[in-house]
Design a protein around this motif. Structure first.
Motif, PDB file in Angstrom:
ATOM      1  N   LYS A  29       0.812  -1.211   0.000  1.00 27.73           N
ATOM      2  CA  LYS A  29       0.000   0.000   0.000  1.00 27.73           C
ATOM      3  C   LYS A  29       0.851   1.269   0.000  1.00 27.73           C
ATOM      4  O   LYS A  29       0.333   2.356  -0.109  1.00 27.73           O
ATOM      5  N   SER A  30       2.161   1.107   0.136  1.00 23.80           N
ATOM      6  CA  SER A  30       3.019   2.284   0.200  1.00 23.80           C
ATOM      7  C   SER A  30       3.054   2.979  -1.156  1.00 23.80           C
ATOM      8  O   SER A  30       2.769   2.383  -2.206  1.00 23.80           O
ATOM      9  N   GLU A  31       3.457   4.231  -1.121  1.00 27.25           N
ATOM     10  CA  GLU A  31       3.503   5.017  -2.355  1.00 27.25           C
ATOM     11  C   GLU A  31       4.548   4.465  -3.319  1.00 27.25           C
ATOM     12  O   GLU A  31       4.338   4.454  -4.536  1.00 27.25           O
ATOM     13  N   GLN A  32       5.639   3.952  -2.778  1.00 25.20           N
ATOM     14  CA  GLN A  32       6.692   3.367  -3.628  1.00 25.20           C
ATOM     15  C   GLN A  32       6.173   2.147  -4.385  1.00 25.20           C
ATOM     16  O   GLN A  32       6.428   1.985  -5.570  1.00 25.20           O
ATOM     17  N   VAL A  62       3.070   1.405  -5.115  1.00 23.22           N
ATOM     18  CA  VAL A  62       2.060   1.809  -6.107  1.00 23.22           C
ATOM     19  C   VAL A  62       2.752   2.374  -7.346  1.00 23.22           C
ATOM     20  O   VAL A  62       2.392   2.031  -8.480  1.00 23.22           O
ATOM     21  N   ASN A  63       3.763   3.227  -7.149  1.00 21.86           N
ATOM     22  CA  ASN A  63       4.483   3.802  -8.295  1.00 21.86           C
ATOM     23  C   ASN A  63       5.228   2.721  -9.088  1.00 21.86           C
ATOM     24  O   ASN A  63       5.264   2.770 -10.322  1.00 21.86           O
ATOM     25  N   THR A 103      -6.753   2.444  -6.529  1.00 22.06           N
ATOM     26  CA  THR A 103      -6.571   3.125  -5.245  1.00 22.06           C
ATOM     27  C   THR A 103      -7.909   3.695  -4.797  1.00 22.06           C
ATOM     28  O   THR A 103      -8.691   4.188  -5.612  1.00 22.06           O
TER      29      THR A 103
END
Length: 146
Positions: free
Chosen positions: A21-24, A26-27, A38
């Motif tokens: 779920k972290s932004e890293q 997802v990117n 999301t």
């Protein structure tokens, strides 16, 4: 010995849900072309117990025609006299009725918004009637008639 006799298993642990779920993460998934869904949870991180409705906010903004009804000053005086007769401070009275001391302060100053539950609790503690035509008279125990 042939290659079929020995087996080597390389096992990679699946990533935890929190790291996915972290932004890293997802990117990285977006760069690889994986479809990413999301969602923002409603009220997430707000920790709000009571959400003010639109009508409440509108009522607060209004000036004269839609004012909050406040408790009358004579009821505030009765509360103050009854509390002092019992030898209680505002904080003690608030503790006995399980409310904040600010509520007692507002009621005594005539700023409080009337709540029959709170008024009933105050009546029981100070032993005086706060509602009806015989305000300020001693509160009779249940079962007694005039």
């Amino acid at each position: 010995m042939s290659d079929w006799d020995t087996v080597t298993v390389l096992k990679k642990r699946a990533p935890k849900a929190s790291t996915m779920k972290s932004e890293q993460a997802v990117n990285a998934a977006r760069r690889q072309g994986v479809p990413v869904d999301t969602q923002l949870k409603w009220g997430a991180g707000g920790n709000k117990q009571h959400v003010a409705t639109k009508n409440t906010a509108k009522l607060d903004r209004e000036t004269e025609e839609l004012k909050h009804e406040t408790i009358s000053l004579d009821i505030g005086k009765i509360i103050q006299q009854g509390r002092q007769a019992k030898g209680l401070s505002q904080k003690d009275l608030a503790t006995k009725i399980n409310e904040k001391p600010q509520i007692i302060t507002d009621y005594e100053a005539g700023r409080g918004i009337p709540n029959n539950v709170i008024i009933g609790k105050i009546e029981k503690v100070i032993g005086l009637k706060l509602r009806g035509k015989d305000r300020g008279k001693p509160l009779l125990p249940p079962g007694h008639k005039k």
